[in-house]
Design a protein around this motif. Sequence first.
Motif, PDB file in Angstrom:
ATOM      1  N   UNK A  95       0.829  -1.199   0.000  1.00 27.24           N
ATOM      2  CA  UNK A  95       0.000   0.000   0.000  1.00 27.24           C
ATOM      3  C   UNK A  95       0.866   1.254   0.000  1.00 27.24           C
ATOM      4  N   UNK A  96       0.540   2.191  -0.885  1.00 22.64           N
ATOM      5  CA  UNK A  96       1.220   3.489  -0.889  1.00 22.64           C
ATOM      6  C   UNK A  96       0.156   4.578  -0.810  1.00 22.64           C
ATOM      7  N   UNK A  97       0.401   5.572   0.040  1.00 22.69           N
ATOM      8  CA  UNK A  97      -0.532   6.695   0.148  1.00 22.69           C
ATOM      9  C   UNK A  97       0.136   7.966  -0.335  1.00 22.69           C
ATOM     10  N   UNK A  98      -0.584   8.776  -1.067  1.00 19.63           N
ATOM     11  CA  UNK A  98      -0.071  10.035  -1.613  1.00 19.63           C
ATOM     12  C   UNK A  98      -1.105  11.110  -1.294  1.00 19.63           C
ATOM     13  N   UNK A  99      -0.690  12.188  -0.635  1.00 22.18           N
ATOM     14  CA  UNK A  99      -1.690  13.204  -0.300  1.00 22.18           C
ATOM     15  C   UNK A  99      -1.106  14.602  -0.374  1.00 22.18           C
ATOM     16  N   UNK A 100      -1.865  15.513  -0.972  1.00 20.88           N
ATOM     17  CA  UNK A 100      -1.577  16.938  -0.976  1.00 20.88           C
ATOM     18  C   UNK A 100      -2.847  17.593  -0.421  1.00 20.88           C
ATOM     19  N   UNK A 101      -2.847  17.838   0.906  1.00 15.40           N
ATOM     20  CA  UNK A 101      -4.088  18.278   1.559  1.00 15.40           C
ATOM     21  C   UNK A 101      -4.748  19.444   0.833  1.00 15.40           C
ATOM     22  N   UNK A 102      -6.064  19.347   0.666  1.00 14.53           N
ATOM     23  CA  UNK A 102      -6.820  20.383  -0.028  1.00 14.53           C
ATOM     24  C   UNK A 102      -6.749  20.280  -1.536  1.00 14.53           C
ATOM     25  N   UNK A 103      -5.900  19.372  -2.023  1.00 15.83           N
ATOM     26  CA  UNK A 103      -5.689  19.275  -3.475  1.00 15.83           C
ATOM     27  C   UNK A 103      -6.088  17.881  -3.993  1.00 15.83           C
ATOM     28  N   UNK A 104      -5.391  16.860  -3.493  1.00 18.25           N
ATOM     29  CA  UNK A 104      -5.779  15.490  -3.849  1.00 18.25           C
ATOM     30  C   UNK A 104      -5.199  14.489  -2.839  1.00 18.25           C
ATOM     31  N   UNK A 105      -5.910  13.367  -2.661  1.00 19.22           N
ATOM     32  CA  UNK A 105      -5.458  12.305  -1.761  1.00 19.22           C
ATOM     33  C   UNK A 105      -5.704  10.989  -2.472  1.00 19.22           C
ATOM     34  N   UNK A 106      -4.697  10.115  -2.492  1.00 16.63           N
ATOM     35  CA  UNK A 106      -4.933   8.820  -3.147  1.00 16.63           C
ATOM     36  C   UNK A 106      -4.118   7.693  -2.536  1.00 16.63           C
ATOM     37  N   UNK A 107      -4.566   6.461  -2.874  1.00 11.69           N
ATOM     38  CA  UNK A 107      -3.949   5.244  -2.344  1.00 11.69           C
ATOM     39  C   UNK A 107      -3.742   4.279  -3.505  1.00 11.69           C
ATOM     40  N   UNK A 132     -13.002  15.051   2.377  1.00 10.07           N
ATOM     41  CA  UNK A 132     -11.934  15.483   3.290  1.00 10.07           C
ATOM     42  C   UNK A 132     -10.604  15.181   2.597  1.00 10.07           C
ATOM     43  N   UNK A 133     -10.105  16.177   1.870  1.00  9.30           N
ATOM     44  CA  UNK A 133      -8.920  15.935   1.037  1.00  9.30           C
ATOM     45  C   UNK A 133      -7.676  16.096   1.903  1.00  9.30           C
ATOM     46  N   UNK A 134      -7.309  15.008   2.577  1.00  9.50           N
ATOM     47  CA  UNK A 134      -6.154  15.038   3.477  1.00  9.50           C
ATOM     48  C   UNK A 134      -5.507  13.657   3.490  1.00  9.50           C
ATOM     49  N   UNK A 135      -4.383  13.536   4.186  1.00  2.59           N
ATOM     50  CA  UNK A 135      -3.702  12.235   4.325  1.00  2.59           C
ATOM     51  C   UNK A 135      -4.724  11.180   4.770  1.00  2.59           C
ATOM     52  N   UNK A 136      -4.912  10.086   4.000  1.00  2.00           N
ATOM     53  CA  UNK A 136      -5.897   9.089   4.421  1.00  2.00           C
ATOM     54  C   UNK A 136      -5.511   8.486   5.781  1.00  2.00           C
ATOM     55  N   UNK A 137      -6.539   8.195   6.588  1.00  2.00           N
ATOM     56  CA  UNK A 137      -6.307   7.499   7.863  1.00  2.00           C
ATOM     57  C   UNK A 137      -5.615   6.179   7.561  1.00  2.00           C
ATOM     58  N   UNK A 138      -4.624   5.795   8.370  1.00  2.00           N
ATOM     59  CA  UNK A 138      -3.893   4.549   8.113  1.00  2.00           C
ATOM     60  C   UNK A 138      -3.645   3.783   9.403  1.00  2.00           C
ATOM     61  N   UNK A 139      -3.845   2.462   9.333  1.00  2.00           N
ATOM     62  CA  UNK A 139      -3.530   1.628  10.486  1.00  2.00           C
ATOM     63  C   UNK A 139      -3.019   0.280   9.991  1.00  2.00           C
ATOM     64  N   UNK A 140      -2.075  -0.294  10.722  1.00  2.00           N
ATOM     65  CA  UNK A 140      -1.522  -1.595  10.353  1.00  2.00           C
ATOM     66  C   UNK A 140      -1.798  -2.565  11.503  1.00  2.00           C
ATOM     67  N   UNK A 141      -2.299  -3.759  11.175  1.00  2.00           N
ATOM     68  CA  UNK A 141      -2.629  -4.748  12.207  1.00  2.00           C
ATOM     69  C   UNK A 141      -1.755  -5.977  12.023  1.00  2.00           C
TER      70      UNK A 141
END
Lengths: 245, 245
Positions: free
Chosen positions: B34-46, B203-212
Amino acid sequence: MTYCLAIKVNKGLVFASDSRTNAGVDYIATYSKMRRYAWPGERACVLLTSGSLATSQAVMNAINRDLEHPKPEFSLRSGKHLHEVAQYIGRLSQAEQQRHAKAMEKSGNSAESSFIFGGQIEGQEPEIYMIYPQGNFIAASPETPYLQIGENKYGKPILDRIISPQTCVEDAARCAIVSLDSTIRSNISVAAPIELAIHTTNKIEEPYHQSFNNNSKFYKSLQKQWNEGLKRAFNRLPRFDWEKT
Amino acid sequence: MTYCLAIKVNKGLVFASDSRTNAGVDYIATYSKMRRYAWPGERACVLLTSGSLATSQAVMNAINRDLEHPKPEFSLRSGKHLHEVAQYIGRLSQAEQQRHAKAMEKSGNSAESSFIFGGQIEGQEPEIYMIYPQGNFIAASPETPYLQIGENKYGKPILDRIISPQTCVEDAARCAIVSLDSTIRSNISVAAPIELAIHTTNKIEEPYHQSFNNNSKFYKSLQKQWNEGLKRAFNRLPRFDWEKT
């Protein structure tokens, strides 16, 4: 495709199969994939088939021809042990596949079939076998008390959770139906009627048999209760930290 | 193998992935998929990956190179619509596969990779895409609100029963973990840690992330409660006629 399975528990054997056959999506038909053979007091067995319908039918025909033959070289009734019979079914399957190998290769299609065969001979232990298209086979064991052919993945998780050698025959049968139902919901190449056969350990007689179509009262009630039970279980799962505040 | 999935509900997007990579059974490793890419207020993707680890890593490297480039021809950040970015990922994947096509063919191995890509650009709708090894792709829809790559069959039945566009983000996330857990129990090529990412619609921000991992309190409690809930549901299934007397 197809989905068939057999379960071996201490108190008996459970066999279940779907009934959909397809060659592409525009040629879908209903065929029973289960055959029962019984000589009360002597031996009782069940055969499940998946893969090429032509090969499966040819193998079942060959089995019947040998059973009707006055002095067959070998037959389902003459094998001294069930594993000899499994070997015989593997031979019939391979012979049929070889007969059409050249033409099948040319067409790019496959004549491969897999089988599950099981039952009990008087005085011996009950057994189930999965016979590969190559003719060799494996048996179930206490650690792996079930065998599957065809679309086996959708319905595997519930078997892994429920089935052990101590499971009663009725629970094993319910679990087989749930396993088939989950597969039917997720894959259009598997469909009702669901056939169920049960052999009770040391009762060498015609296996109990029942067929469930989509209107069967028992099957509909099982589907409904399983769906509701899953949703209830799902709704009780733990909340994430941020849901607790 | 691998198992990754993404779910699109009205209130957001859920992404989940396992972390096992294997080349045969004697070379098993743990890699995040999994890779997360975020530019708050602009775009957020996984981005989720399955298939050849070499191709997956090369594509992720190429994405990063383009992001760091002062004037890239195209980048994850420059695409005007998410489907253009999906197209771009497909191009990168195809280019990498072509580079090694001859050698891979000789060795009989495959350099194919599949991807799930999703997120939201400010002012646009959230989207998820599954990108095939050939570079083309499909989007989720209200009728098919989830996409899967890798070992997708074991964990499909529970998604089919639970997920709809109205499902809340938390239930979608729990369902994704159950779907992964069922796959992990039935297939050794899929294993923890399970990574979870959640994007909340608009909510265009860093996606919430958790690892189990297997010792995570939440994951252990979810596993236990799901197992118990399934057994409870199973024990309530209807009895056969002969059990009632």
